[in-house]
Design a protein around this motif. Structure first.
Motif, PDB file in Angstrom:
ATOM      1  N   ALA A  71      -6.177   3.855  -4.748  1.00 25.49           N
ATOM      2  CA  ALA A  71      -7.299   2.915  -4.740  1.00 25.49           C
ATOM      3  C   ALA A  71      -7.526   2.316  -6.121  1.00 25.49           C
ATOM      4  O   ALA A  71      -7.766   1.113  -6.276  1.00 25.49           O
ATOM      5  CB  ALA A  71      -8.568   3.621  -4.242  1.00 25.49           C
ATOM      6  N   GLU A  72      -7.429   3.170  -7.134  1.00 25.30           N
ATOM      7  CA  GLU A  72      -7.576   2.689  -8.514  1.00 25.30           C
ATOM      8  C   GLU A  72      -6.432   1.761  -8.890  1.00 25.30           C
ATOM      9  O   GLU A  72      -6.634   0.709  -9.510  1.00 25.30           O
ATOM     10  CB  GLU A  72      -7.626   3.882  -9.474  1.00 25.30           C
ATOM     11  CG  GLU A  72      -7.809   3.503 -10.936  1.00 25.30           C
ATOM     12  CD  GLU A  72      -7.767   4.721 -11.838  1.00 25.30           C
ATOM     13  OE1 GLU A  72      -6.647   5.183 -12.151  1.00 25.30           O
ATOM     14  OE2 GLU A  72      -8.840   5.218 -12.208  1.00 25.30           O
ATOM     15  N   LEU A  73      -5.198   2.125  -8.511  1.00 25.29           N
ATOM     16  CA  LEU A  73      -4.030   1.306  -8.839  1.00 25.29           C
ATOM     17  C   LEU A  73      -4.119  -0.066  -8.188  1.00 25.29           C
ATOM     18  O   LEU A  73      -3.764  -1.084  -8.790  1.00 25.29           O
ATOM     19  CB  LEU A  73      -2.754   2.033  -8.386  1.00 25.29           C
ATOM     20  CG  LEU A  73      -1.422   1.341  -8.678  1.00 25.29           C
ATOM     21  CD1 LEU A  73      -1.200   1.232 -10.186  1.00 25.29           C
ATOM     22  CD2 LEU A  73      -0.272   2.120  -8.040  1.00 25.29           C
ATOM     23  N   ILE A  85       0.836  -1.206   0.000  1.00 23.24           N
ATOM     24  CA  ILE A  85       0.000   0.000   0.000  1.00 23.24           C
ATOM     25  C   ILE A  85       0.870   1.256   0.000  1.00 23.24           C
ATOM     26  O   ILE A  85       0.601   2.221  -0.723  1.00 23.24           O
ATOM     27  CB  ILE A  85      -0.947  -0.013   1.221  1.00 23.24           C
ATOM     28  CG1 ILE A  85      -1.981  -1.135   1.072  1.00 23.24           C
ATOM     29  CG2 ILE A  85      -1.642   1.335   1.385  1.00 23.24           C
ATOM     30  CD1 ILE A  85      -2.842  -1.343   2.296  1.00 23.24           C
ATOM     31  N   VAL A  86       1.933   1.255   0.817  1.00 26.50           N
ATOM     32  CA  VAL A  86       2.833   2.412   0.875  1.00 26.50           C
ATOM     33  C   VAL A  86       3.464   2.667  -0.491  1.00 26.50           C
ATOM     34  O   VAL A  86       3.540   3.819  -0.957  1.00 26.50           O
ATOM     35  CB  VAL A  86       3.927   2.189   1.945  1.00 26.50           C
ATOM     36  CG1 VAL A  86       5.037   3.227   1.798  1.00 26.50           C
ATOM     37  CG2 VAL A  86       3.325   2.275   3.341  1.00 26.50           C
ATOM     38  N   ASN A  87       3.919   1.601  -1.175  1.00 27.23           N
ATOM     39  CA  ASN A  87       4.517   1.760  -2.503  1.00 27.23           C
ATOM     40  C   ASN A  87       3.511   2.312  -3.497  1.00 27.23           C
ATOM     41  O   ASN A  87       3.847   3.151  -4.349  1.00 27.23           O
ATOM     42  CB  ASN A  87       5.077   0.425  -3.001  1.00 27.23           C
ATOM     43  CG  ASN A  87       6.332   0.010  -2.268  1.00 27.23           C
ATOM     44  OD1 ASN A  87       7.057   0.863  -1.749  1.00 27.23           O
ATOM     45  ND2 ASN A  87       6.593  -1.288  -2.188  1.00 27.23           N
ATOM     46  N   ALA A  88       2.267   1.861  -3.409  1.00 32.21           N
ATOM     47  CA  ALA A  88       1.224   2.379  -4.301  1.00 32.21           C
ATOM     48  C   ALA A  88       0.971   3.853  -4.038  1.00 32.21           C
ATOM     49  O   ALA A  88       0.809   4.651  -4.972  1.00 32.21           O
ATOM     50  CB  ALA A  88      -0.070   1.577  -4.115  1.00 32.21           C
ATOM     51  N   GLY A  99       0.780  10.123  -3.095  1.00 28.04           N
ATOM     52  CA  GLY A  99      -0.064  10.321  -1.936  1.00 28.04           C
ATOM     53  C   GLY A  99      -1.542  10.428  -2.224  1.00 28.04           C
ATOM     54  O   GLY A  99      -2.360  10.551  -1.322  1.00 28.04           O
ATOM     55  N   LYS A 100      -1.927  10.371  -3.507  1.00 25.18           N
ATOM     56  CA  LYS A 100      -3.339  10.504  -3.868  1.00 25.18           C
ATOM     57  C   LYS A 100      -4.054   9.184  -3.584  1.00 25.18           C
ATOM     58  O   LYS A 100      -3.658   8.131  -4.075  1.00 25.18           O
ATOM     59  CB  LYS A 100      -3.476  10.872  -5.345  1.00 25.18           C
ATOM     60  CG  LYS A 100      -4.908  11.113  -5.784  1.00 25.18           C
ATOM     61  CD  LYS A 100      -4.961  11.542  -7.239  1.00 25.18           C
ATOM     62  CE  LYS A 100      -6.396  11.807  -7.681  1.00 25.18           C
ATOM     63  NZ  LYS A 100      -6.486  12.195  -9.097  1.00 25.18           N
ATOM     64  N   VAL A 101      -5.134   9.227  -2.810  1.00 22.03           N
ATOM     65  CA  VAL A 101      -5.857   8.017  -2.426  1.00 22.03           C
ATOM     66  C   VAL A 101      -7.046   7.781  -3.342  1.00 22.03           C
ATOM     67  O   VAL A 101      -7.230   6.705  -3.888  1.00 22.03           O
ATOM     68  CB  VAL A 101      -6.326   8.107  -0.956  1.00 22.03           C
ATOM     69  CG1 VAL A 101      -7.127   6.864  -0.573  1.00 22.03           C
ATOM     70  CG2 VAL A 101      -5.127   8.266  -0.033  1.00 22.03           C
ATOM     71  N   TRP A 102      -7.888   8.855  -3.523  1.00 15.76           N
ATOM     72  CA  TRP A 102      -9.127   8.704  -4.271  1.00 15.76           C
ATOM     73  C   TRP A 102      -8.975   9.196  -5.696  1.00 15.76           C
ATOM     74  O   TRP A 102      -8.031   9.898  -6.045  1.00 15.76           O
ATOM     75  CB  TRP A 102     -10.246   9.510  -3.607  1.00 15.76           C
ATOM     76  CG  TRP A 102     -10.554   9.099  -2.213  1.00 15.76           C
ATOM     77  CD1 TRP A 102     -11.411   8.123  -1.812  1.00 15.76           C
ATOM     78  CD2 TRP A 102     -10.005   9.652  -1.013  1.00 15.76           C
ATOM     79  NE1 TRP A 102     -11.438   8.025  -0.460  1.00 15.76           N
ATOM     80  CE2 TRP A 102     -10.589   8.954   0.070  1.00 15.76           C
ATOM     81  CE3 TRP A 102      -9.081  10.647  -0.747  1.00 15.76           C
ATOM     82  CZ2 TRP A 102     -10.284   9.236   1.387  1.00 15.76           C
ATOM     83  CZ3 TRP A 102      -8.768  10.933   0.555  1.00 15.76           C
ATOM     84  CH2 TRP A 102      -9.366  10.237   1.607  1.00 15.76           C
ATOM     85  N   LEU A 109      -9.512   0.972   1.104  1.00 15.23           N
ATOM     86  CA  LEU A 109      -8.131   1.415   1.232  1.00 15.23           C
ATOM     87  C   LEU A 109      -7.957   2.311   2.452  1.00 15.23           C
ATOM     88  O   LEU A 109      -6.965   2.196   3.188  1.00 15.23           O
ATOM     89  CB  LEU A 109      -7.684   2.149  -0.045  1.00 15.23           C
ATOM     90  CG  LEU A 109      -6.256   2.696  -0.030  1.00 15.23           C
ATOM     91  CD1 LEU A 109      -5.245   1.590   0.251  1.00 15.23           C
ATOM     92  CD2 LEU A 109      -5.933   3.379  -1.357  1.00 15.23           C
ATOM     93  N   SER A 110      -8.911   3.203   2.700  1.00 14.83           N
ATOM     94  CA  SER A 110      -8.834   4.082   3.874  1.00 14.83           C
ATOM     95  C   SER A 110      -8.820   3.260   5.163  1.00 14.83           C
ATOM     96  O   SER A 110      -8.070   3.562   6.095  1.00 14.83           O
ATOM     97  CB  SER A 110     -10.017   5.052   3.886  1.00 14.83           C
ATOM     98  OG  SER A 110      -9.948   5.924   2.793  1.00 14.83           O
TER      99      SER A 110
END
Length: 648
Positions: free
Chosen positions: A624-626, A606-609, A615-618, A634-635
Motif C-alpha cells: 500500500a505504501e509502495l 499490484i501483484v508485482n508490488a 506479500g506485505k500489504v499494510w 488496496l484490499s
C-alpha cells in the motif's frame, strides 16, 4: 515476592477493574497512569516489572509510543486494546510486546497473558546472562590456549557472533600499533570470515587512505554507546560519512556501537553492523552492559599480546578467509547456503537449541521448516530422545485430538484398544507441530493447557499424564491475520511466539541456489547411481532468474527429475518455464508482447508490488505504501481482482 504492575489506562472503570483482578491474583499494582506522560513519571518512580498499556490514551502520546521507554528500563509490557484489527496488530508487533489482550476479556485471559509475559521476560533475561557467561567462558579458553594473536582474534570474533549477531565487525583503538588501523571482519559463512585491513578496504571502496580518514565520525559520536536501526540508521549514515561508506559498500542496515575505555585511557571501539534493519535495539541495553565486561578483558589481553612483539599489522592487514576446520564442514545437517538471511537463521537455531523454549518457525511452503526443527532438536540436550512429527493439516478435526493425545479403549466407535498419542511418544524429546495454523480452534485450548501445565489427558480418559516435551511449531500462514480473524487464539499465539524463526523464501536468497543445486545433484547421483556433472550454464542462469514459488522443495524436485533424465557424465538441464510460474522482465512495448486491458495491467502492477514487498500489504514497507494507496483501497482492489498472497 509478587510482581509489581503498572496500569496505563485512561478509562477509570476499566483501570479499576484491572486493579481488582490483579490484586485478587496476588499482583501488586504500583500505580495507575491516565496518560503516557504520567506513565513515564510512574515508571521512573515505582520501577514496575510489568506494564499493562492501553493503546489509545488521552494526550499526545499513544501506548505504542511508550514501548521504547519500557524496553530501555527492562520492563515487560502488554497491550490492552479494544481494537484488534490488522493495522493495530502490525504496529503493536513492531514494538515486540510481551502480550496483547483484546477488550473485553475474561479474568482468566488476563492472568494467562501475564503468566506468558513473565515467562518470556525471565527467559529473555536468562538468555542475555547465559550468552555473556558463555562468551566469558569461551574467552578464558581462548586466552589460556597457545594460539597466536591472529588466531585468538578470529576465535574472539567467532565467540562474539554467538553473543551479538553481526554481518560486519569493525574495530579501532588509540593505542599501540593497532592505533589508526582499520581491523574488520566480513561474515561470509556460518563460521567463515574475511578479514579486511586498511589496504583491502581502500581497494574495495576505491578510495585513498586520506579520503577514508576524512570520513571518520566525530569523536563524541565514536565514544557514544548506541543502537541505530531504521530511520536512526539512515540519519547516522547521513551524519557520518564513514558509516555511510561501510553501510553502502557491504549493504548493511543497522549498527550497534560499543566503546570500551580501559583504566589507563586506552580506547577501543566495537562497531557491529547487520544486513537486517531490526537486529539492534534499545532493549538490548542489559545484554550490552554485561557484554562490556568480558570485552574489556579481551581488549586487555589482545593488547598485552601485541606489546609482547606479535607482528600484528602484517597479520591483520592480510586479506584472508578465516575458518575452523572442525566447524566449517556445515552448520546444521541438510541446511545448505551462505546468504546472510540463512546465516541469521543458523544464529537463531544455535541460540535457542540448548534451552527448552518453545519455537515458532514461520515461512512459505517448501522453505525447509521441518529441517530447521530437526536441526534444533539435534543440537539440543534432547537429541538422544524422540523427535516426533505431526502435520496438523493432514488429519480431520475428529481425529487429530486422538493423534496428539491418544485415546482409551472404547473412547469412541472403533477405538478397540488404547492408543498412545504423539505427546506421550515424544516424552523427554521434541514434538514438531507442522501447519499449526490449521489446528482446529477448540483443540488450540487443549494445546495451550499442555504448554502451561505440562500434562495431557487421553481421549476418553480421566487421568492427567505428565509429559516433558519441547514444542516446535511451524506454519506458512500469517498468524497475526488468523488472530485478527478469530481463527487462532491470541494467548496460544503469544505462548508459541516466544522465539520465532522466520525462513526466507528462495527468491530472497538467490545466491544459495548454486549451492543447493550442487547439494541435490550429489545426493541424487548417489541415490540413483548417476554421474551428472552439475548444472549447465544455461540452467544456472535460468535457475537464478526463476522465482521458485515452491521454494527449495520445487528446486529439489526439479533437480531430481533432471538427474533422472541426464545422460552419464553430462551436465543437467532444469525443466523450469512458463508452465511453472516463470516470469521474465520484458518491456510492454515489445512486438511479441500480449496486449492487455487496463484492468489486467492494474492487476499485474499490484501483484508485482506485493511480490516486491514479500506479500506485505499494510504498514511500513508494505505494498500500500509502495503504490501510494490507502490500505483499505488496496484490499478492495485485491478482492476485485481475486489476488491472493499464496502466489508468493
Amino acid at each position: 515476592m509478587s510482581q509489581r504492575v503498572l496500569i496505563v489506562e485512561d478509562q477509570f472503570v476499566e483501570a479499576n477493574s484491572l486493579e481488582i483482578m490483579l490484586e485478587k491474583a496476588g499482583y501488586t499494582v504500583c500505580g495507575i497512569a491516565r496518560s503516557a506522560e504520567e506513565a513515564l513519571v510512574l515508571m521512573e518512580k515505582e520501577k514496575p516489572k510489568i506494564a499493562l498499556v492501553d493503546i489509545q490514551l488521552a494526550g499526545e502520546l499513544s501506548g505504542i509510543e511508550l514501548a521504547e521507554s519500557f524496553k530501555a528500563n527492562n520492563i515487560a509490557f502488554i497491550y490492552v486494546s479494544a481494537n484488534s484489527n490488522q493495522q493495530t496488530l502490525m504496529k503493536a508487533k513492531a514494538t515486540q510486546p510481551y502480550g496483547f489482550i483484546v477488550k473485553p476479556f475474561r479474568e482468566r485471559d488476563l492472568l494467562v497473558t501475564l503468566e506468558i509475559a513473565e515467562y518470556r521476560h525471565e527467559n529473555g533475561l536468562e538468555t542475555a546472562v547465559r550468552k555473556v557467561d558463555d562468551f566469558s567462558a569461551r574467552l578464558n579458553e581462548i586466552f589460556a590456549g597457545s594460539n597466536d594473536l591472529k588466531d585468538k582474534m578470529l576465535l574472539t570474533v567467532r565467540a562474539l557472533q554467538n553473543c551479538l549477531s553481526f554481518d560486519y565487525l569493525a574495530l579501532c583503538t588509540n593505542k599501540g600499533s593497532f592505533a589508526g588501523q582499520l581491523m574488520s571482519f566480513l561474515r561470509i559463512g556460518y563460521d567463515e570470515y574475511q578479514r579486511i585491513g586498511l589496504e583491502e578496504f581502500q581497494v574495495i571502496t576505491n578510495l585513498k587512505m586520506s579520503e577514508i580518514y576524512k570520513k571518520e565520525p566525530v569523536e563524541d559520536f565514536e565514544q557514544k554507546q548506541a543502537c541505530y536501526s531504521g530511520e536512526g540508521f539512515e540519519a547516522a549514515k547521513k551524519g557520518h560519512d564513514l558509516i555511510g561508506l561501510i553501510a553502502d559498500t557491504f549493504k548493511l542496515k543497522s549498527l550497534c556501537l560499543i566503546p570500551i575505555v580501559l583504566p589507563d585511557g586506552t580506547y577501543f571501539k566495537f562497531a557491529f553492523y547487520s544486513r537486517r534493519s531490526d537486529t539492534y535495539n534499545q532493549g538490548q541495553n542489559a545484554l550490552i552492559e554485561r557484554l562490556k565486561i568480558p570485552l574489556a578483558a579481551a581488549v586487555e589481553h589482545l593488547l598485552y599480546m601485541e606489546m609482547k612483539g606479535s607482528s600484528v599489522i602484517e597479520e591483520l592487514n592480510a586479506e584472508e578467509i578465516l575458518t575452523d576446520e572442525k566447524m566449517s564442514s556445515g552448520a546444521f545437517d541438510g541446511i545448505v547456503g551462505k546468504s546472510h538471511l540463512l546465516l541469521r537463521v543458523f544464529d537463531d537455531m544455535a541460540q535457542v537449541a540448548p534451552v527448552d523454549t518453545s519455537v515458532l518457525i514461520l515461512g512459505e511452503s517448501g522453505t525447509g521448516k521441518e529441517k530447521v526443527a530437526q536441526g534444533i532438536h539435534d543440537a539440543s540436550k534432547r537429541r538422544e530422545n524422540p523427535f516426533v512429527k505431526i502435520n496438523c493439516a493432514a488429519f480431520p478435526s475428529s481425529l487429530i485430538e486422538s493423534e496428539l493425545f491418544g485415546h482409551e479403549k472404547g473412547a469412541f466407535t472403533g477405538a478397540l484398544e488404547r492408543r498412545i498419542g504423539k505427546f506421550e511418544r515424544a516424552d523427554k524429546g521434541t514434538i514438531f507441530l507442522d501447519e499449526i495454523g490449521d489446528m482446529p480452534h477448540d483443540l488450540q485450548a487443549k494445546l495451550l493447557r499442555v504448554l502451561q501445565e505440562k500434562e495431557i489427558e487421553r481421549l476418553g480418559g480421566s487421568q492427567s499424564i505428565k509429559v516433558d516435551v519441547r514444542i516446535i511449531a511451524a506454519t506458512n500462514r500469517n498468524l497475526e491475520e488468523e488472530v485478527a480473524a478469530g481463527r487462532f487464539r491470541l494467548d496460544l499465539y503469544y505462548r508459541l511466539n516466544i522465539f520465532p524463526i522466520i525462513l526466507p523464501p528462495l527468491r530472497e536468497r538467490r545466491e544459495d541456489i548454486p549451492l543447493l543445486a550442487e547439494y541435490f545433484i550429489k545426493m541424487y547421483n548417489v541415490l540413483m547411481g548417476k554421474s551428472a556433472a552439475g548444472l549447465s550454464e544455461g540452467s544456472l542462469n535460468t535457475a537464478l532468474k526463476y522465482d521458485w514459488p515452491g521454494n527449495i522443495r520445487e528446486l529439489q524436485n526439479s533437480v531430481e527429475r533432471a538427474v533422472l533424465l541426464c545422460k552419464e557424465g553430462q551436465k543437467i538441464e532444469l525443466a523450469v518455464g512458463p508452465h511453472k510460474g516463470w516470469k521474465e522482465t520484458v518491456s510492454v512495448n515489445e512486438s511479441d508482447s500480449e496486449f492487455k486491458s487496463i484492468d489486467e495491467m492494474e492487476r499485474d502492477h499490484i501483484v508485482n508490488a506485493l511480490r516486491k514487498c514479500n506479500g506485505k500489504v499494510w504498514g511500513a514497507g508494505g505494498a500500500a505504501e509502495l503504490l501510494n494507496l490507502p490500505a483499505s483501497t488496496l484490499s478492495s482492489k485485491m478482492k476485485k481482482f481475486d489476488i491472493k498472497r499464496d502466489f508468493l
